[in-house]
Design a protein around this motif. Structure first.
Motif, short mmCIF file in Angstrom:
data_model
loop_
_atom_site.label_atom_id
_atom_site.label_comp_id
_atom_site.label_asym_id
_atom_site.label_seq_id
_atom_site.Cartn_x
_atom_site.Cartn_y
_atom_site.Cartn_z
N VAL A 5 0.87 -1.18 0.00
CA VAL A 5 0.00 0.00 0.00
C VAL A 5 0.91 1.23 0.00
O VAL A 5 1.83 1.32 0.82
CB VAL A 5 -0.95 0.00 1.23
CG1 VAL A 5 -1.77 1.28 1.28
CG2 VAL A 5 -1.87 -1.22 1.17
N GLU A 12 -4.79 5.52 4.10
CA GLU A 12 -3.98 4.30 3.91
C GLU A 12 -4.10 3.38 5.12
O GLU A 12 -4.07 2.15 4.98
CB GLU A 12 -2.53 4.66 3.62
CG GLU A 12 -2.31 5.27 2.25
CD GLU A 12 -2.77 6.71 2.13
OE1 GLU A 12 -2.83 7.39 3.19
OE2 GLU A 12 -3.07 7.17 1.01
N VAL A 16 -5.25 -0.44 4.73
CA VAL A 16 -4.47 -1.56 5.28
C VAL A 16 -5.35 -2.37 6.23
O VAL A 16 -5.33 -3.61 6.23
CB VAL A 16 -3.19 -1.04 5.99
CG1 VAL A 16 -2.56 -2.13 6.85
CG2 VAL A 16 -2.19 -0.51 4.96
N CYS A 30 3.65 -1.23 3.73
CA CYS A 30 3.09 0.10 3.50
C CYS A 30 4.23 1.11 3.45
O CYS A 30 5.06 1.18 4.36
CB CYS A 30 2.09 0.46 4.60
SG CYS A 30 1.17 1.96 4.24
N GLY A 33 3.84 4.46 5.26
CA GLY A 33 3.08 4.01 6.44
C GLY A 33 3.12 5.03 7.57
O GLY A 33 3.54 6.17 7.38
N GLN A 43 6.16 -1.38 7.82
CA GLN A 43 6.45 -0.06 7.26
C GLN A 43 7.71 -0.10 6.43
O GLN A 43 8.70 -0.71 6.83
CB GLN A 43 6.66 0.95 8.40
CG GLN A 43 5.40 1.61 8.88
CD GLN A 43 5.71 2.70 9.89
OE1 GLN A 43 5.71 2.45 11.08
NE2 GLN A 43 5.97 3.90 9.41
#
Ligand code: AMP
Ligand code: GLY
Length: 424
Positions: A5, A12, A16, A30, A33, A43
Motif C-alpha cells: 500500500v 492508507e 491496510v 506500507c 506508512g 512499514q
C-alpha cells in the motif's frame, strides 16, 4: 498474496485495516506508512512519490498487487511504470489520473460529454483572469488547475478575496506549476456528497456514499481543509438521487473516458453538490477520499482484495459488493492552526484504549513514533472512527472516544454529521 500500500495517512491506515481482513493476504507492506499502520503492515521507509524506489521494492519483494492511496504518485505515472514491468497496480494510469491532476482537463471533459457541473471559464494569464474578476458577480469560485493538496480552491465572497486568491495562485505561485492556469466557476449551493466507484473502466461497483466536512471550523466556517470528518451513508443521498447520479454522472464519465481512449482502472471519486437543480460535479478524483475512506471501508462486508485485483486486471464484471446497513463516522483530530501553520512533536495520550480490533478505533495520519510513544507529526493527526446501527449512537461513540485522546493543540469539530442528524 503480498500487497504493497502506497501512502501513510488515515486513508492508507483504513485501506491496510480492510485489506488485512482478507484471507487471501499473507503479507502487507506500507510505504511510508505510519505508527498506527505498523500494527498491521510492515512499514517501508520509501516516500510515496519515489516511484523508482517503490518499483525496486515491489520487484524485489515480489509484490502481487500495489494499492496507491494518494494522488501525486498516480499523476506522476506510478501505474504506467509498474505495468511496464508487469506489476499489477490498483489506481488509474497517468492519462486517466489527469481527471484529478488537471481541473481544466476535468471541466472540459465534463462539458464535452454534457455531464452536469458548474459553468466555468479557463484563464491562462493573470491579466485576463483579473479583468474577468473585475467585471463579474460574487461569490465566485477560483481553482488552481493542478494538484494543491485540497487547498487550491477559494470560494470568494467578494472582489478582494478573489483578487487575493488569484494573486496567490498566478503571481506568488503558491502551488507552483499547478497555478499556471485557473478555472473560475459559478458558486454552487447545497449539500456535498462523495460518490466513489470501483471500476475497471468498463464495469463499476458503487461504494457506500459519504459526506465529508471540509471547513476547519464548526458550522462549516473557516478555511477549507483536506477534511475534518465524515460519515456514511449520507441521508441526503436518496435512492432516487443515487439513480440520477449513476445515469447522469457515473455512466457518462466512464463512457466519455472510453471514448477518449482512456482506460480507467481504480477508484473514481466524484465530489458532488446536491443543488436545487440536481446533483452537479464539483471535482473528480482518481483515488479514495480522505477521510471518506475511513467511513466507507468499515461498512463493506465483502472481501475487498478480489475487487481491487479485478479492477487492476480489467475483469470486474460479475463481482458484487455487500454493504452493511450500519452508520459509520470519523472525526479528525488536527493540530492547532491546520490548514495553516501548526506545531508538531506533541505526545499523544490515550491511544492504548484502541486497536485494529476495537470499535471505536483510531486511524492514524500525521503521527510519528519515538521510543514506543506516538507524537503529532502533521496537520491531520488522527481519525477517530466508529460504527453502529444509527447515526446518533455512532456519533456519541466517536465523541466519547475523542475525549479519551489528548495532545497539545488538539483541534476538532464537535458538529460532524449535524446536517444528517437534522434529517431524522
Ligand atoms: P474541489 O477540489 O474542486 O472539489 O473543491 C474543494 C471544495 O471547494 C469543494 O469540496 C467545495 O466545498 C468547494 N467548492 C468547489 N467548487 C465549488 C463551487 N463551484 N461552488 C461552491 N463550492 C465549491
Ligand atoms: N476528503 C476530500 C478528498 O479526499 O478529496
Amino acid at each position: 498474496m503480498r500487497l504493497l500500500v502506497v501512502g501513510g495517512g488515515g486513508r492508507e491506515h483504513a485501506l491496510v485495516w480492510k485489506i488485512n481482513q482478507s484471507p487471501l493476504v499473507e503479507k502487507i507492506y506500507c510505504a511510508p506508512g505510519n505508527p498506527g499502520i505498523s500494527e498491521l503492515a510492515e512499514q517501508v521507509a520509501i516516500d510515496a512519490e519515489d516511484l523508482e524506489e517503490l518499483l525496486h521494492f515491489a520487484e524485489e519483494q515480489k509484490i502481487d498487487l500495489t494499492v496507491v492511496g494518494p494522488e501525486a504518485p498516480l499523476v506522476a505515472g506510478i501505474t504506467d511504470l509498474f505495468a511496464s514491468r508487469g506489476l499489477a497496480v490498483f489506481g488509474p494510469n497517468q492519462k486517466a489520473a489527469q481527471m484529478e491532476g488537471s481541473k481544466v482537463f476535468a471541466k472540459e471533459f465534463l462539458r464535452k460529454y454534457g455531464i452536469p457541473t458548474a459553468n466555468f471559464r479557463v484563464f491562462e494569464s493573470f491579466d485576463s483572469a483579473y479583468y474577468y474578476l473585475k467585471n463579474t458577480d460574487f461569490p465566485i469560485v477560483i481553482k488552481a488547475d493542478g494538484l494543491a493538496a485540497g487547498k487550491g480552491v477559494t470560494v470568494a465572497q467578494n472582489r478582494e478575496q478573489a483578487f487575493m486568491a488569484l494573486q496567490q495562485i498566478m503571481q506568488e505561485k503558491k502551488f507552483g506549476a499547478a497555478g499556471e492556469r485557473v478555472v473560475i466557476e459559478d458558486c454552487l449551493y447545497g449539500e456535498e456528497v462523495s460518490v466513489l466507484v470501483l471500476t475497471d473502466g468498463k464495469d463499476y461497483l458503487l461504494l457506500p456514499d459519504a459526506q465529508d466536512h471540509k471547513a476547519a471550523l464548526e458550522g462549516d466556517r473557516g478555511p477549507n481543509t483536506g477534511g475534518m470528518g465524515a460519515y456514511s451513508p449520507a441521508p441526503v443521498f436518496s435512492e432516487e438521487l443515487k439513480k440520477n447520479v449513476e445515469e447522469k454522472i457515473i455512466k457518462p464519465v466512464l463512457k466519455g473516458l472510453q471514448n477518449e481512449g482512456i482506460t480507467y482502472r481504480g477508484v473514481l471519486y466524484a465530489g458532488l453538490m446536491i443543488t436545487d437543480a440536481g446533483p452537479l460535479v464539483l471535482e473528480l478524483n482518481g483515488r479514495f477520499g480522505d477521510p471518506e475512506t475511513q467511513v466507507i471501508l468499515p461498512r463493506i462486508v465483502s472481501d475487498i482484495v478480489p475487487l481491487l485485483i479485478a479492477c487492476a486486471g480489467g475483469v470486474l464484471k460479475g463481482h458484487t459488493l455487500e454493504i452493511a446497513p450500519d452508520y459509520c463516522a470519523c472525526v479528525v483530530l488536527a493540530s492547532q492552526g491546520y490548514p495553516g501553520a501548526y506545531k508538531k512533536g506533541f505526545l499523544i495520550e490515550g491511544l492504548e484504549n484502541f486497536s485494529a480490533h476495537t470499535n471505536p478505533l483510531v486511524f492514524q495520519a500525521g503521527t510519528k513514533e519515538k521510543n514506543g510513544q506516538v507524537f503529532t507529526a502533521g496537520g491531520r493527526v488522527l481519525g477517530v472512527t466508529a460504527w453502529d446501527i444509527n447515526l446518533k449512537g455512532t456519533l456519541e461513540k466517536v465523541y466519547e472516544a475523542v475525549d479519551k485522546i489528548n495532545f497539545k493543540g488538539k483541534h476538532f469539530r464537535r458538529d460532524i454529521g449535524y446536517r444528517a442528524l437534522k434529517r431524522f
